[in-house]
Design a protein around this motif. Structure first.
Motif, short mmCIF file in Angstrom:
data_model
loop_
_atom_site.label_atom_id
_atom_site.label_comp_id
_atom_site.label_asym_id
_atom_site.label_seq_id
_atom_site.Cartn_x
_atom_site.Cartn_y
_atom_site.Cartn_z
N PHE A 272 0.80 -1.22 0.00
CA PHE A 272 0.00 0.00 0.00
C PHE A 272 0.84 1.28 0.00
O PHE A 272 0.34 2.33 -0.41
CB PHE A 272 -0.96 0.01 1.20
N MET A 276 -0.16 4.71 -1.79
CA MET A 276 -0.48 5.94 -1.06
C MET A 276 0.24 7.14 -1.66
O MET A 276 -0.30 8.26 -1.69
CB MET A 276 -0.10 5.79 0.42
N LEU A 279 -1.83 7.96 -4.63
CA LEU A 279 -3.10 8.54 -4.21
C LEU A 279 -2.92 9.98 -3.76
O LEU A 279 -3.76 10.85 -4.04
CB LEU A 279 -3.71 7.69 -3.09
N LEU A 289 -7.59 1.40 -6.91
CA LEU A 289 -7.79 1.38 -5.46
C LEU A 289 -8.73 0.24 -5.06
O LEU A 289 -8.48 -0.46 -4.06
CB LEU A 289 -8.35 2.71 -4.99
N LEU A 327 -7.99 7.09 1.67
CA LEU A 327 -8.11 5.63 1.64
C LEU A 327 -9.17 5.16 2.62
O LEU A 327 -10.02 4.32 2.28
CB LEU A 327 -6.76 4.99 2.00
N GLU A 328 -9.13 5.71 3.81
CA GLU A 328 -10.09 5.30 4.84
C GLU A 328 -11.51 5.66 4.42
O GLU A 328 -12.46 4.86 4.60
CB GLU A 328 -9.72 5.97 6.16
#
Length: 373
Positions: A272, A276, A279, A289, A327-328
């Motif tokens: 990840f 990240m 992102l 994603l 992401l969360e």
């Protein structure tokens, strides 16, 4: 027959710390005498007994003779003629080689109390070199007591370097190495454990990928970050391994015999991290994603994904940490898709899978289009 409180209980009492476990050495006794007093023998390699009431461990005084490599290569002699000093001289560090007699008087033949005052971790005798596991134990004690100002004395560090050069560390069993690492990850200053191992060259054998300055500094910064958050063992190992490429991370955690949960979270973390970065710079598509979330098995293992969310901010440069919020948010949105609801609308089989994928992707794209708060 004489009984002595020994080791960590004496050390911690002198340091003003809470004494959690008490170990005892019995001088001048035989196994039969211990059994006659109601003790229960539990030791296979040498006589260790449980007190009939307190269940604390009482070991008969013993000596050891080295006859092979690693920590298995010992023969043990235990008899009534073995003295307390002969037992203590076989211990690792002077601060662990003190005792109190039945009247409460300190017995300190190797000046452990002086080393406590001077904040030194010092080997008791040359017998230290006969057990390579003591290198890891010394590093772990350094990690525990570093906040109190303790450091490994130069003579002991030189001895540990010589042991590494002689190949003793090569004979350590991975399971025992992992036990020490797992405990060290939860010590008061876990980064110190790895600093000591690098200084004595043991890290070159146990985890050479972490030795270069760039990954080493990043690994310790991530580990100390998750330590401040009181992270789990899985989270701590993942943070430590986070600067490594995926292949190196997977190979090292497997070689260390880390539990599967630890290996899996470490693998997810290093997968990840580059995502990240993409992102954070708006270069990761919603489809990519979603593929990552599928690979992370978010839908069946949300607790592991939550652990990943805790590790990532510690493992990323500050400039990329805002991506964790995205992401969360995306993961939360996608997790809200209800297969049951879609089934009630008539979707089934392959069409159901396609509908779930499409709805998750729609929600992820909507989440990515929002400005992080």
């Amino acid at each position: 027959m004489q009984t002595y409180l020994v080791g960590g209980a004496v050390r911690d009492e002198l340091l003003g710390l809470d004494v959690k476990d008490r170990d005892w050495v019995v001088v001048g006794a035989t196994p039969k005498e211990m059994l006659d007093r109601g003790f229960k023998q539990v030791g296979a390699d040498f006589p260790v007994f449980l007190h009939p009431e307190t269940r604390e461990e009482y070991a008969l005084a013993r000596t050891e003779r080295k006859h092979g490599h690693g920590y298995h290569g010992f023969s043990v002699y235990s008899a009534p003629d073995v003295t307390l000093e002969e037992d203590l001289i076989r211990r690792d560090l002077t601060i662990n080689a003190m005792a109190r007699d039945e009247q409460g008087e300190l017995v300190d033949p190797f000046h452990g109390q002086r080393d406590l005052v001077n904040r030194k971790l010092r080997h008791v005798s040359e017998a230290f070199t006969e057990d390579p596991l003591r290198i890891l134990r010394t590093a772990r004690f350094a990690a525990r007591f570093q906040p109190m100002g303790f450091e490994v004395c130069e003579e002991t560090m030189a001895l540990m370097r010589a042991m590494v050069a002689d190949g003793e560390v090569d004979h350590l069993v991975p399971e025992r190495v992992w036990q020490e690492i797992q405990r060290a990850l939860h010590e008061r200053e876990p980064g110190t454990f790895f600093e000591v191992l690098r200084d004595c060259k043991a890290l070159d054998v146990l985890a050479p990928e972490l030795v270069p300055e760039s990954p080493f500094s990043a690994a310790l910064a991530a580990l100390r970050c998750i330590h401040r958050q009181q992270g789990s063992t899985e989270e701590r190992l993942a943070a430590l391994m986070s600067p490594l490429p995926e292949d190196a991370c997977n190979a090292r955690t497997k070689a260390l015999k880390a539990p599967n949960d630890c290996q899996n979270l470490a693998r997810l973390t290093v997968v990840f991290i580059p995502a990240m970065k993409s992102l954070a710079s708006n270069q990761l598509t919603g489809e990519s994603l979603l593929a990552l979330l599928d690979a992370a098995d978010l839908w069946r293992r949300p607790e592991r994904f939550s652990a990943l969310i805790r590790v990532l901010p510690c493992s990323l440069p500050e400039t990329d940490r805002t991506a964790v919020t995205l992401l969360e948010r995306a993961a939360s949105a996608a997790s809200g898709v209800s297969p049951k609801t879609l089934m009630e609308h008539g979707f089934k089989g392959k069409a159901l899978g396609e509908a779930i994928h499409a709805e998750r992707l729609k929600r992820i794209n909507r989440a990515l289009s929002q400005t992080p708060s």
